[in-house]
Design an enzyme around this catalytic site. Structure first.
Site, PDB file in Angstrom:
ATOM      1  CG  ASN A 203      12.303  -3.367   8.298  1.00  0.00           C
ATOM      2  OD1 ASN A 203      11.466  -3.581   7.425  1.00  0.00           O
ATOM      3  ND2 ASN A 203      12.234  -3.926   9.499  1.00  0.00           N
TER       4      ASN A 203
ATOM      5  CG  ASN B 137      -4.398 -11.755   2.695  1.00  0.00           C
ATOM      6  OD1 ASN B 137      -3.285 -11.304   2.904  1.00  0.00           O
ATOM      7  ND2 ASN B 137      -5.330 -11.798   3.618  1.00  0.00           N
TER       8      ASN B 137
ATOM      9  CE  LYS C 201      -2.105  -2.666  11.592  1.00  0.00           C
ATOM     10  NZ  LYS C 201      -1.149  -1.702  11.016  1.00  0.00           N
TER      11      LYS C 201
ATOM     12  CB  ILE D  21      -0.968  -0.008   1.213  1.00  0.00           C
ATOM     13  CG1 ILE D  21      -1.769  -1.328   1.234  1.00  0.00           C
ATOM     14  CG2 ILE D  21      -1.928   1.172   1.141  1.00  0.00           C
ATOM     15  CD1 ILE D  21      -2.597  -1.550   2.498  1.00  0.00           C
TER      16      ILE D  21
ATOM     17  CE  LYS E 174       0.841  -7.577   4.028  1.00  0.00           C
ATOM     18  NZ  LYS E 174       0.253  -7.159   2.772  1.00  0.00           N
TER      19      LYS E 174
ATOM     20  CE1 TYR F 228      -1.704  -6.239  11.135  1.00  0.00           C
ATOM     21  CE2 TYR F 228      -3.953  -7.024  10.854  1.00  0.00           C
ATOM     22  CZ  TYR F 228      -2.942  -6.159  10.512  1.00  0.00           C
ATOM     23  OH  TYR F 228      -3.159  -5.187   9.554  1.00  0.00           O
TER      24      TYR F 228
ATOM     25  CG  ASP G  58      13.812  -1.956  12.193  1.00  0.00           C
ATOM     26  OD1 ASP G  58      12.830  -1.816  12.961  1.00  0.00           O
ATOM     27  OD2 ASP G  58      14.159  -3.050  11.715  1.00  0.00           O
TER      28      ASP G  58
END
Ligand code: NAD
Ligand code: UDP
Length: 330
Positions: free
Chosen positions: A31, A197, A151, A11, A83, A147, A57
Site C-alpha cells: 500500500n 535504527n 508479532k 526486505i 515496524k 509492535y 491493503d
C-alpha cells in the site's frame, strides 16, 4: 507463483530480487505506506523480469481479492506490516489493526483460495530480554511493546491455524538486525521520516543531515561499553527466504528459525567500520542508554544453518559499504 506482501519495502524488495534471480515467478502487493513504486520498478530493472504488482491493503480485503483471483498462488511470503517500535507505543491500535487484523484478512483469503503455505516476518524482539545469549528458537517469548506484541499474536494465530488443517505449513522467521543494501545501489533501506535504527542514523550523520550520531550508552557490560547486536546483511536475509520457501513447500505444521549471523558487533564497531570502509567521518556523542534497550542480542542460527541449508555469508564491511552506496547520492 509466490505472493510477496510488502514487496516494495526494504526486505521485500531484496527478497523479490532473490526470488526472481532463482527462477521463481512472483506476484506482489503493497500500500506504499512506508515505500514507493520506485522500489518495484527497481526490482524489475535489476532482474530484467516483469511480474504482476498490485496496490492493495491488508486492512481492505476487497483490495487484496484480485491478487488471489487473478494469480495462481502456491505460497505467501508475508512482509507487509508496520515496524516502528516507538510509533507502536504511541499508536497501539493502529498497529493491532494493521498488523494483526490485516494478517487475519490475508489468512482468510488464503483459506478461501486454498493457499496453505506461508513464511512470516517475525523478529528477535519476541525474545524480550533474554537472560543469556546466543538465543535459540526455544527461548521464552515476551513482548515489551505493542509492535513486538503484534508479532507474537500473529505467530500464535498462525500456530492455531496450523492446528485446524494438517496440510497447512508455516515458517516463522525471526530476523535479528538487518542492514546493508543490494550492491547495485538501486534498492535499500529508505525510511520515511526520521529513522530510529542505528545504520540509517549513521548514514544520515555521514550525509550531514544529522549533526552527530547519538550513541545510546557506553556503560553496558560489553567490551567497549556499547550495545551489541547481530547485524545481518539484507541480501543474506533475502536468501534465507528462498531456503524457507523450500521448507514450507516440503513440510507441514509450524517451523521457527532465527535468521542471524551469530556474530555480534557493538555500536562502536559499526561506526568505526563504516568510517573506515567508506572513508567518511561519523561524528558522535555519547548519551544515556535508550529506554528498553538490552546490552546484547545475539542469535544462534544453527537450526536455520542445519535445517534450511542456509548461512549468512556477507561481513560487516559489506554491510557498511552497501548501506552507504545506496544512500550517498540520494
Ligand atoms: P518496510 O516498512 O520497509 O516494508 C514493509 C512494507 O509493508 C512497506 O512497503 C509498507 O508500505 C507495507 N505495508 C505496511 N502496511 C501495509 C498494509 N496494511 N497493506 C499493504 N502493505 C503494507 O519494512 P521491512 O524492514 O522491509 O520489514 C518487513 C517485515 O519484516 C515487517 O513485517 C517487519 O516488521 C519485519 N521485520 C523487520 C525488521 C527490520 O529491522 N527491518 C526486523 C525484524 C522484522
Ligand atoms: N543505537 C545507538 N544510537 C542510535 C540508534 C541505535 O546507539 O541512534 C544503538 C542501540 O542502543 C542498540 C543498537 O544501536 O544498541 C541497535 O539499535 P537499533 O535501533 O538499530 O536496533 P534494535 O536492536 O534496537 O532493534
Amino acid at each position: 507463483m509466490i505472493l510477496v506482501t510488502g514487496l516494495a519495502g526494504y526486505i521485500g524488495s531484496h527478497t523479490a530480487v532473490a526470488l526472481l534471480n532463482s527462477g521463481k515467478s512472483i506476484v506482489g502487493f503493497d500500500n506504499f505506506y512506508n515505500s514507493s513504486p520506485d522500489a518495484v520498478n527497481a526490482v524489475k530493472k535489476l532482474t530484467g523480469k516483469d511480474f504482476p504488482f498490485y496496490v492493495a491493503d491488508l486492512t481492505d480485503v476487497e483490495s487484496m481479492r484480485p491478487v488471489f483471483e487473478e494469480n495462481k498462488i502456491s505460497a505467501v511470503i508475508h512482509f507487509a506490516g508496520l515496524k516502528a517500535v516507538g510509533e507502536s507505543v504511541a499508536k497501539p491500535l493502529m498497529y493491532y489493526q494493521n498488523n494483526v487484523s490485516g494478517t487475519v484478512n490475508l489468512l482468510q483469503l488464503m483459506m478461501e483460495y486454498n493457499v496453505k503455505r506461508i513464511a512470516f516476518s517475525s523478529t528477535a524482539t519476541v525474545y524480550g530480554e533474554p537472560k543469556v545469549v546466543p538465543i535459540t528458537e526455544d527461548f521464552p517469548n515476551s513482548a515489551t511493546n505493542p509492535y513486538a506484541r503484534t508479532k507474537l499474536f500473529i505467530e500464535g494465530i498462525l500456530k492455531d491455524v496450523c492446528k485446524t488443517d494438517p496440510e497447512f505449513s508455516v515458517v516463522l522467521l525471526r530476523y535479528f538486525n538487518p542492514i546493508g543494501a543490494h550492491e547495485s545501489g538501486l534498492i535499500g533501506e529508505n525510511p520515511n521520516g526520521i529513522p530510529n535504527n542505528l545504520m540509517p542514523r549513521i548514514c544520515q550523520t555521514a550525509k550531514g543531515i544529522m549533526k552527530s550520531l547519538t550513541v545510546f550508552g557506553d556503560d553496558y557490560p560489553t567490551p567497549d561499553g556499547t550495545g551489541i547486536r547481530d547485524y545481518i546483511h539484507v541480501c543474506d536475509l533475502a536468501e534465507g527466504h528462498i531456503a524457507a520457501l523450500n521448507k514450507i513447500q516440503t513440510s507441514t505444521g509450524v517451523q521457527i528459525y532465527n535468521l542471524g549471523t551469530g556474530v555480534g558487533y557493538s555500536v562502536y564497531d559499526l561506526i568505526h567500520t563504516f568510517s573506515r570502509v567508506n572513508e567518511i567521518n561519523v561524528p558522535y556523542v555519547v548519551c544515556p542508554r535508550r529506554a528498553g534497550d538490552v546490552p546484547i542480542l545475539l542469535s544462534n542460527p544453527k537450526k536455520a544453518n542445519d535445517e534450511l541449508g542456509w548461512i549468512a555469508k556477507r561481513d560487516l564491511e559489506d554491510m557498511c559499504r552497501s548501506s552507504w552506496n545506496f544512500v550517498k547520492d540520494k
